[in-house]
Scaffold this active site. Structure first.
Site, short mmCIF file in Angstrom:
data_model
loop_
_atom_site.label_atom_id
_atom_site.label_comp_id
_atom_site.label_asym_id
_atom_site.label_seq_id
_atom_site.Cartn_x
_atom_site.Cartn_y
_atom_site.Cartn_z
N GLU A 1 0.48 -3.57 -2.08
CA GLU A 1 0.70 -3.44 -3.52
C GLU A 1 0.78 -1.97 -3.96
O GLU A 1 1.59 -1.61 -4.83
CB GLU A 1 -0.44 -4.13 -4.29
CG GLU A 1 -0.32 -4.11 -5.80
CD GLU A 1 0.86 -4.95 -6.31
OE1 GLU A 1 0.83 -6.17 -6.15
OE2 GLU A 1 1.80 -4.36 -6.86
N GLY B 1 0.33 19.55 -11.85
CA GLY B 1 0.00 18.68 -10.73
C GLY B 1 0.82 17.40 -10.68
O GLY B 1 0.56 16.53 -9.86
N LYS C 1 10.84 2.93 -2.84
CA LYS C 1 10.27 1.85 -3.66
C LYS C 1 11.32 0.81 -4.01
O LYS C 1 11.05 -0.40 -4.01
CB LYS C 1 9.65 2.45 -4.92
CG LYS C 1 8.42 3.32 -4.62
CD LYS C 1 8.05 4.19 -5.81
CE LYS C 1 6.79 5.00 -5.55
NZ LYS C 1 6.59 6.06 -6.57
#
Lengths: 432, 432
Positions: free
Chosen positions: A130, A188, A206
């Protein structure tokens, strides 16, 4: 209460540290939910001396990942190293010795999912992942299980937080790509080498995983048409804004009109500001799923970060732990539909085109003729400026990407077209 | 391929008809996904002669539901009758004879979930009920499984499409509640007797189910504080709009600040127009889940309707079918945390209050003093109008609902307050 289930963790970076922390902080809750305590028995790292975000008993640290994953007492191997090797070999070794595997490794699953899934099947091992797509957002489980009785038509999403942050910044402040990237790096949200994000590699991995699950077919990263956002200019963003659109990097997995193939692509596109994905700001992720019976669903949340990703990892750990106790396993990879993945040219999309043209009578007629020759129908056209500054701005109806590309090529060759000033695909605006 | 799994369907109305259609239309896909064909062997209805949306072999129809659910060859019982009886007795009989159960029955689960879940446990039967909350939106499975490794803090959602349609219409067109309700009825979004929707009973049942899962505790409909939308006026909606808010009927399940209890409530509330739930239009549903590690997640989609609800039912059918083949079952009800459900007075919220006041020096000081006496701190206050039309509009900081109610009571008793013109809770705007 059953005897403890023993967990080996591979990697202890941003995500791994949070997994360690949550296993400790939520110890009693997890035990109650699983029906047995979860015990971390080893953490494989490259540099045991390095400072980490989580307190870890030094006795748990090891550099010998190979031995850890095959240790007799280990039940569950959690892989958060990332990348192809040594992750692949370690996962395969773990499965071969009867462990259940939880991984967040999108690159590996997108590049060589076949090997990993086959090993899971052959060894009767659980494989949960997941966290590999869209961080904390429960997405793969809903697609794989909740929607198992439906027919997915399209998955359309923002699955990379870095690029969404950059594009959102460009949209809200008018910043250039370079300035927005620098800000993302300073905060970041982007890595020192941002290639994987800004060139769309991360989103493409993905997209491959999502497409495989949604369409019950094998899709790899190599099947995904991929364009990044490095060439998006402040002018593109401003021009989209003026038209009521916003530019997003989208991952799109869509069944063809005849239902026999799927297209999987990652590229920037203009979407109407009224589209729910347009409101996805900063580094958030959101994925639209369109299914025949369910209609349009959207899943929204934090797509990255240590704690959110660890939340997804922990959910998978609980699932495989419950399965081990019940002596069962989760659903296997489902590729029965075996749909062809068609090339980008066969994907159907719409296009926004800006042309610098000579402001002469008959220009529009000649331009329109080029579109017609390629069977591309025009939805709207407007002329901006006059004389030397004249610009034609056109938005097409749906057409194959091949036809759209060929049209652009022909336009470039026209003497009355000084320049094709901008081309951008348009999505999420389903005027037929 | 294993031998067919046999399905008995209880009820064949709006949802049931779609289940029948999808079982037929997706026959080969479902068989491939499950690993065995799914065969509909009986449909229990009250009136076999009635015209239905789906073509059904008349030989499948029966009025004898009791016999159908215990038939030896039936594997899976799908209950879409709704209401308490005979649904409960039929589900219990099905479980007692070893069937797996899929149900969309929110009323039954919210009123007497304990009995149903106990029967599932005692009989080792599978019980899936994704369709009972938020129609097609995968919500219960993500909460129950994907988030099993996280700590849910709050669930905040629009879970009733009828009331959202009415409130959206009031917001967009300025219509009165009565006119908006009539329009919703004309379009089929509201029933002839709209009580269950507009008085919040439907949303309260869903809130109870969501809270139970999210907080691993037993929550029933009777535990839910419930207020409907019948008293919302066009003026309330306009006033919220002027302040940048929109009124929504929310289901809110929230852990107390000390983590030891939960509050579960359904009531209209003002939310800022920038909140993602504010953009949920028409009859759509959306649910926000806030968890410690995952952060904020949102799930959005069609919350009702035949095909969307059937999509969720089919997903559950595939899950229980896979479980039967693997000789296992899904996760049981989890109530180990056994948190106290606290009364509304202990819930923490914010309040928007409009007061008709005498425009005299010292009024604000005296009003502010009442808030202070009840320990309710004021976030903003502004005075509108002058003289006889003077109005004070206040928004509080977070306080217990008991303190807020007591404050309103005291304000009503003040001689300088001519009337408390409006009181509305404010949610989704977390200025501390």
């Amino acid at each position: 209460m059953t005897k403890p289930l023993k967990i080996a963790l591979l990697g202890c970076g941003v995500v791994g540290s949070q997994v360690v922390r949550l296993l400790r902080e939520q110890e009693s809750d997890l035990a109650a939910r699983v029906g047995a305590p979860l015990e971390l028995v080893g953490v494989a790292v490259r540099k045991p001396g390095r400072k980490r975000d989580a307190e870890i008993d030094p006795a748990l640290l090891t550099t010998d990942a190979e031995s850890l994953v095959t240790r007799d007492d280990v039940d569950i191997v959690v892989e958060v190293i990332g990348g192809i090797e040594p992750a692949r070999s370690l996962i395969l070794a773990a499965m071969a010795s009867g462990k259940s595997v939880v991984t967040a490794n999108k690159a590996l699953l997108a590049e060589d999912g076949a090997t990993i899934h086959r090993a899971a099947r052959e060894n009767g091992a659980d494989l949960y992942f997941e966290a590999s797509v869209a961080g904390a957002i429960p997405l793969l489980r809903p697609l794989r299980e909740s929607m198992a009785g439906d027919r997915v038509q399209r998955v359309l999403g923002i699955v990379n937080g870095t690029t969404n942050y950059i594009l959102d910044k460009m949209d809200s402040s008018g910043a250039s790509f370079t300035d927005a990237l620098e800000e993302a790096q300073a905060l970041g949200y982007a890595e020192a080498d941002p290639t994987a994000d800004v060139e769309g590699f991360d989103a493409a991995a993905k997209a491959a995983i999502l497409a495989g699950i949604a369409f019950h077919s094998r899709v790899t990263a190599a099947d995904v048409h991929r364009e990044g956002i490095t060439e998006i200019t402040a002018a593109d963003v401003a021009s989209a804004k003026a038209m009521g659109y916003v530019i997003k990097l989208l991952a799109i997995c869509a069944r063809s009109d005849d239902g026999r193939s799927v297209g999987v692509r990652v590229h920037p596109a203009m979407i109407p500001r009224s589209h729910p994905l347009a409101g996805v700001r900063e580094a958030y992720n959101a994925v639209f799923v369109e299914a025949e019976s369910a209609g349009r669903l959207m899943f929204y949340g934090a797509g990255a970060g240590g704690a959110p990703t660890a939340s997804a990892v922990l959910g998978d750990i609980v699932a495989v732990a419950r399965n081990r106790i019940a002596n069962t396993r989760g659903p296997e990879e489902s590729t029965y539909a075996d749909l062809r993945v068609h090339p980008m040219g066969e994907s159907v999309t719409r296009c926004h085109v800006s042309l610098d043209v000579a402001d002469k009578p008959g220009v529009l007629a000649r331009v329109a003729d080029i579109f017609a020759k390629h069977d591309v129908s025009i939805q709207t056209v407007r002329q901006e400026g006059r004389g030397d500054d004249a610009q034609l701005v056109l938005v097409t109806h749906r057409a194959s990407d091949a036809a759209l590309s060929a049209t652009i090529e022909s336009l470039r060759e026209m003497d009355i077209v000084r320049a094709v000033a901008g081309v951008m695909r348009v999505e999420g605006d389903e005027t037929p």
